[in-house]
Motif scaffolding. Structure first.
Motif, PDB file in Angstrom:
ATOM      1  N   GLU A 270      46.922  47.768  42.679  1.00 23.34           N
ATOM      2  CA  GLU A 270      47.077  47.590  44.120  1.00 23.34           C
ATOM      3  C   GLU A 270      46.939  48.945  44.814  1.00 23.34           C
ATOM      4  O   GLU A 270      47.847  49.779  44.741  1.00 23.34           O
ATOM      5  CB  GLU A 270      48.438  46.977  44.438  1.00 23.34           C
ATOM      6  N   PRO A 271      45.810  49.208  45.461  1.00 22.72           N
ATOM      7  CA  PRO A 271      45.612  50.489  46.155  1.00 22.72           C
ATOM      8  C   PRO A 271      46.729  50.796  47.145  1.00 22.72           C
ATOM      9  O   PRO A 271      47.118  51.949  47.305  1.00 22.72           O
ATOM     10  CB  PRO A 271      44.268  50.298  46.862  1.00 22.72           C
ATOM     11  N   ALA A 272      47.266  49.775  47.804  1.00 23.57           N
ATOM     12  CA  ALA A 272      48.305  50.005  48.810  1.00 23.57           C
ATOM     13  C   ALA A 272      49.568  50.594  48.197  1.00 23.57           C
ATOM     14  O   ALA A 272      50.348  51.252  48.892  1.00 23.57           O
ATOM     15  CB  ALA A 272      48.629  48.698  49.529  1.00 23.57           C
ATOM     16  N   ALA A 273      49.777  50.373  46.909  1.00 25.45           N
ATOM     17  CA  ALA A 273      50.978  50.887  46.247  1.00 25.45           C
ATOM     18  C   ALA A 273      50.729  52.219  45.560  1.00 25.45           C
ATOM     19  O   ALA A 273      51.660  52.818  45.006  1.00 25.45           O
ATOM     20  CB  ALA A 273      51.473  49.873  45.220  1.00 25.45           C
ATOM     21  N   LEU A 274      49.486  52.711  45.580  1.00 24.21           N
ATOM     22  CA  LEU A 274      49.134  53.939  44.872  1.00 24.21           C
ATOM     23  C   LEU A 274      49.682  55.168  45.593  1.00 24.21           C
ATOM     24  O   LEU A 274      49.504  55.330  46.798  1.00 24.21           O
ATOM     25  CB  LEU A 274      47.614  54.041  44.747  1.00 24.21           C
ATOM     26  N   LYS A 275      50.346  56.041  44.849  1.00 23.94           N
ATOM     27  CA  LYS A 275      50.803  57.335  45.348  1.00 23.94           C
ATOM     28  C   LYS A 275      50.105  58.404  44.518  1.00 23.94           C
ATOM     29  O   LYS A 275      50.424  58.607  43.339  1.00 23.94           O
ATOM     30  CB  LYS A 275      52.319  57.480  45.208  1.00 23.94           C
ATOM     31  N   ALA A 276      49.117  59.054  45.081  1.00 19.24           N
ATOM     32  CA  ALA A 276      48.333  59.996  44.291  1.00 19.24           C
ATOM     33  C   ALA A 276      47.676  61.030  45.193  1.00 19.24           C
ATOM     34  O   ALA A 276      47.443  60.798  46.385  1.00 19.24           O
ATOM     35  CB  ALA A 276      47.265  59.262  43.483  1.00 19.24           C
ATOM     36  N   SER A 277      47.378  62.180  44.578  1.00 14.84           N
ATOM     37  CA  SER A 277      46.630  63.239  45.253  1.00 14.84           C
ATOM     38  C   SER A 277      45.412  63.548  44.398  1.00 14.84           C
ATOM     39  O   SER A 277      45.544  63.899  43.229  1.00 14.84           O
ATOM     40  CB  SER A 277      47.497  64.493  45.424  1.00 14.84           C
ATOM     41  N   PHE A 278      44.223  63.384  44.959  1.00 15.35           N
ATOM     42  CA  PHE A 278      42.985  63.625  44.219  1.00 15.35           C
ATOM     43  C   PHE A 278      42.364  64.945  44.653  1.00 15.35           C
ATOM     44  O   PHE A 278      42.262  65.239  45.848  1.00 15.35           O
ATOM     45  CB  PHE A 278      41.987  62.488  44.459  1.00 15.35           C
ATOM     46  N   ARG A 279      41.919  65.724  43.686  1.00 12.94           N
ATOM     47  CA  ARG A 279      41.278  67.015  43.945  1.00 12.94           C
ATOM     48  C   ARG A 279      39.765  66.824  43.843  1.00 12.94           C
ATOM     49  O   ARG A 279      39.254  66.417  42.796  1.00 12.94           O
ATOM     50  CB  ARG A 279      41.759  68.055  42.932  1.00 12.94           C
ATOM     51  N   ILE A 280      39.065  67.136  44.944  1.00 13.54           N
ATOM     52  CA  ILE A 280      37.631  66.876  45.032  1.00 13.54           C
ATOM     53  C   ILE A 280      36.888  68.181  45.323  1.00 13.54           C
ATOM     54  O   ILE A 280      37.197  68.875  46.293  1.00 13.54           O
ATOM     55  CB  ILE A 280      37.324  65.846  46.131  1.00 13.54           C
ATOM     56  N   ILE A 281      35.918  68.505  44.474  1.00 11.68           N
ATOM     57  CA  ILE A 281      35.047  69.656  44.725  1.00 11.68           C
ATOM     58  C   ILE A 281      33.976  69.214  45.716  1.00 11.68           C
ATOM     59  O   ILE A 281      33.233  68.263  45.448  1.00 11.68           O
ATOM     60  CB  ILE A 281      34.396  70.146  43.425  1.00 11.68           C
TER      61      ILE A 281
ATOM     62  N   ALA B  81      39.860  69.410  38.537  1.00  8.57           N
ATOM     63  CA  ALA B  81      39.478  68.612  39.703  1.00  8.57           C
ATOM     64  C   ALA B  81      39.149  67.212  39.203  1.00  8.57           C
ATOM     65  O   ALA B  81      38.739  67.029  38.051  1.00  8.57           O
ATOM     66  CB  ALA B  81      38.281  69.223  40.428  1.00  8.57           C
ATOM     67  N   ASP B  82      39.333  66.225  40.059  1.00  4.27           N
ATOM     68  CA  ASP B  82      39.105  64.839  39.674  1.00  4.27           C
ATOM     69  C   ASP B  82      37.663  64.404  39.863  1.00  4.27           C
ATOM     70  O   ASP B  82      37.159  63.567  39.115  1.00  4.27           O
ATOM     71  CB  ASP B  82      40.019  63.922  40.499  1.00  4.27           C
ATOM     72  N   LEU B  83      36.999  64.982  40.863  1.00  7.41           N
ATOM     73  CA  LEU B  83      35.675  64.511  41.240  1.00  7.41           C
ATOM     74  C   LEU B  83      34.923  65.658  41.896  1.00  7.41           C
ATOM     75  O   LEU B  83      35.535  66.496  42.570  1.00  7.41           O
ATOM     76  CB  LEU B  83      35.822  63.352  42.227  1.00  7.41           C
ATOM     77  N   ALA B  84      33.617  65.715  41.684  1.00  9.44           N
ATOM     78  CA  ALA B  84      32.773  66.663  42.401  1.00  9.44           C
ATOM     79  C   ALA B  84      31.717  65.871  43.158  1.00  9.44           C
ATOM     80  O   ALA B  84      31.082  64.969  42.594  1.00  9.44           O
ATOM     81  CB  ALA B  84      32.110  67.647  41.443  1.00  9.44           C
ATOM     82  N   LEU B  85      31.547  66.169  44.426  1.00 11.84           N
ATOM     83  CA  LEU B  85      30.560  65.487  45.259  1.00 11.84           C
ATOM     84  C   LEU B  85      29.474  66.458  45.657  1.00 11.84           C
ATOM     85  O   LEU B  85      29.758  67.581  46.100  1.00 11.84           O
ATOM     86  CB  LEU B  85      31.233  64.921  46.518  1.00 11.84           C
TER      87      LEU B  85
ATOM     88  N   ASP C 197      37.864  55.286  32.385  1.00 10.16           N
ATOM     89  CA  ASP C 197      38.618  54.033  32.400  1.00 10.16           C
ATOM     90  C   ASP C 197      39.971  54.155  33.080  1.00 10.16           C
ATOM     91  O   ASP C 197      40.760  53.203  33.053  1.00 10.16           O
ATOM     92  CB  ASP C 197      38.805  53.532  30.963  1.00 10.16           C
ATOM     93  N   ASP C 198      40.265  55.305  33.672  1.00  6.44           N
ATOM     94  CA  ASP C 198      41.500  55.461  34.417  1.00  6.44           C
ATOM     95  C   ASP C 198      41.429  54.573  35.666  1.00  6.44           C
ATOM     96  O   ASP C 198      40.512  54.695  36.477  1.00  6.44           O
ATOM     97  CB  ASP C 198      41.684  56.930  34.807  1.00  6.44           C
ATOM     98  N   VAL C 199      42.379  53.684  35.816  1.00  3.87           N
ATOM     99  CA  VAL C 199      42.302  52.671  36.880  1.00  3.87           C
ATOM    100  C   VAL C 199      42.244  53.294  38.276  1.00  3.87           C
ATOM    101  O   VAL C 199      41.408  52.922  39.104  1.00  3.87           O
ATOM    102  CB  VAL C 199      43.496  51.693  36.784  1.00  3.87           C
ATOM    103  N   ALA C 200      43.136  54.242  38.558  1.00  2.00           N
ATOM    104  CA  ALA C 200      43.172  54.853  39.888  1.00  2.00           C
ATOM    105  C   ALA C 200      41.904  55.663  40.144  1.00  2.00           C
ATOM    106  O   ALA C 200      41.337  55.631  41.244  1.00  2.00           O
ATOM    107  CB  ALA C 200      44.409  55.740  40.027  1.00  2.00           C
ATOM    108  N   HIS C 201      41.448  56.390  39.115  1.00  2.00           N
ATOM    109  CA  HIS C 201      40.242  57.196  39.270  1.00  2.00           C
ATOM    110  C   HIS C 201      39.019  56.305  39.479  1.00  2.00           C
ATOM    111  O   HIS C 201      38.158  56.594  40.320  1.00  2.00           O
ATOM    112  CB  HIS C 201      40.052  58.078  38.030  1.00  2.00           C
TER     113      HIS C 201
ATOM    114  N   GLU D  67      34.760  53.967  42.969  1.00  3.63           N
ATOM    115  CA  GLU D  67      34.150  52.781  43.567  1.00  3.63           C
ATOM    116  C   GLU D  67      34.287  52.792  45.089  1.00  3.63           C
ATOM    117  O   GLU D  67      33.389  52.329  45.804  1.00  3.63           O
ATOM    118  CB  GLU D  67      34.785  51.517  42.993  1.00  3.63           C
ATOM    119  N   ARG D  68      35.413  53.332  45.579  1.00  7.03           N
ATOM    120  CA  ARG D  68      35.609  53.377  47.036  1.00  7.03           C
ATOM    121  C   ARG D  68      34.622  54.331  47.671  1.00  7.03           C
ATOM    122  O   ARG D  68      34.090  54.065  48.766  1.00  7.03           O
ATOM    123  CB  ARG D  68      37.049  53.813  47.355  1.00  7.03           C
ATOM    124  N   VAL D  69      34.355  55.463  47.018  1.00  9.76           N
ATOM    125  CA  VAL D  69      33.355  56.406  47.523  1.00  9.76           C
ATOM    126  C   VAL D  69      31.970  55.772  47.473  1.00  9.76           C
ATOM    127  O   VAL D  69      31.190  55.861  48.431  1.00  9.76           O
ATOM    128  CB  VAL D  69      33.384  57.715  46.708  1.00  9.76           C
TER     129      VAL D  69
END
Length: 315
Positions: free
Chosen positions: A103-114, A158-162, A292-296, A301-303
């Protein structure tokens, strides 16, 4: 096989007196190089993080980190543990995530993006709007790391690079998002009626190099034609280059989506480049250990949903 790996890891943890919490502390210390920052990220006291580090040192027979100035520098032993540690934590996470509804609405997270300014302007406004309606507990931190993008992703810092032009490496995965052609941006008052190659070569140019590397697709293409342009400034920021173009006679060759967005707010016009250039292949780079990390996966997919695939033209 993954379950066997997890069970083996749990046996080692049990016999050494180390639990998953200790391994999580080690993972965060490898990224932050600071017990203070690790404690803040984990929601622990600094003394609790220091205690976990002491237990890890005893169990592994290695100092793991040595203080260099205000930072903790990792030893060779702990650097060698980085990849198996990330894989083990990801595997354990998959065991507990299996069958659980996300449930994205219940997610508490901080993502680091390059993300350089190009990626920030193209992605962040839409992404933040989506998070505001779907996942208020998620926040983002953007980073600029020059030419160390792949290294930072591999190290789990970092979690993701764009962006574009990522180097292919083992353990890294690329999610293509969209293609962006180049245009030439020029101040409206200096714009020619038609931009020819000779006018382009006679002009002064700003070269944008987000990864701080010399050259680029324009200069490589010109070199293949036996030609060259006059570059008077090299900067890592497209916004800087476009701001200068709006106020001077210099030209900037930039991705179309970014140049058109900037032209909405500044007296800049765009022209097709007077030479054939490849399109920018914009994508998201991430570690295979996070696949396979669910939140990641939800974040990826949201991006991707911000840039639906365009239908192919019929020939």
């Amino acid at each position: 096989m993954k379950l066997i790996v997890v069970m083996s890891a749990m046996n080692v943890i049990h016999t050494s007196g180390i639990d998953l919490g200790h391994l999580r502390v080690l993972d965060v210390l490898l990224r932050t190089h600071s017990t203070v920052r690790a404690a803040r990220e984990l929601g622990l006291t600094q003394s609790a993080v220091s205690h976990a580090l002491r237990r890890l040192r005893e169990a592994l027979g290695d100092p793991l980190f040595v203080r260099v100035g205000r930072k903790l520098a990792p030893t060779e032993r702990v650097l060698g543990l980085r990849v198996p540690l990330a894989e083990a934590l990801a595997a354990v996470g998959r065991v507990f995530q299996a069958g659980a509804a996300f449930e994205p609405a219940a997610l508490k997270a901080s993502f680091r993006i390059i993300a350089a300014d190009y990626a920030e302007l193209v992605v962040l406004p839409q992404l933040l709007a989506a998070l505001a309606s779907e996942a208020l507990g998620v926040d983002l931190v953007t980073m600029v790391v020059g030419d160390a993008v792949e290294d930072v992703i591999q190290r789990g810092e970092a979690d993701l690079a764009l962006g574009a032009s990522f180097a292919e490496r083992g353990g890294l995965m690329l999610r293509p998002l969209f293609r962006d052609p180049f245009v030439v941006a020029i101040a409206a008052e200096h714009a020619p009626g038609r931009l020819t190659l000779e006018r382009y070569l006679a002009a002064r140019h700003v070269l944008v190099a987000p990864r701080a590397l010399p050259g680029g697709v324009v200069d490589n293409r010109l070199a293949s034609l036996g030609r060259a342009r006059r570059v008077v400034l090299r900067t890592p920021c497209f916004q800087t280059a476009l701001a200068i173009a709006a106020r001077t006679e210099v030209m900037v060759t930039a991705p179309r989506s970014l140049a058109l967005e900037y032209a909405r707010h500044a007296p800049v016009v765009t022209f097709p480049p007077p030479l054939e250039l490849p399109e920018v292949r914009f994508g998201a780079l991430f570690s295979a250990s996070r696949q396979d990390d669910v939140a990641h996966r939800w974040l990826r997919e949201r991006v991707a949903a911000l840039f639906p695939a365009k239908p192919q033209r019929k020939r």
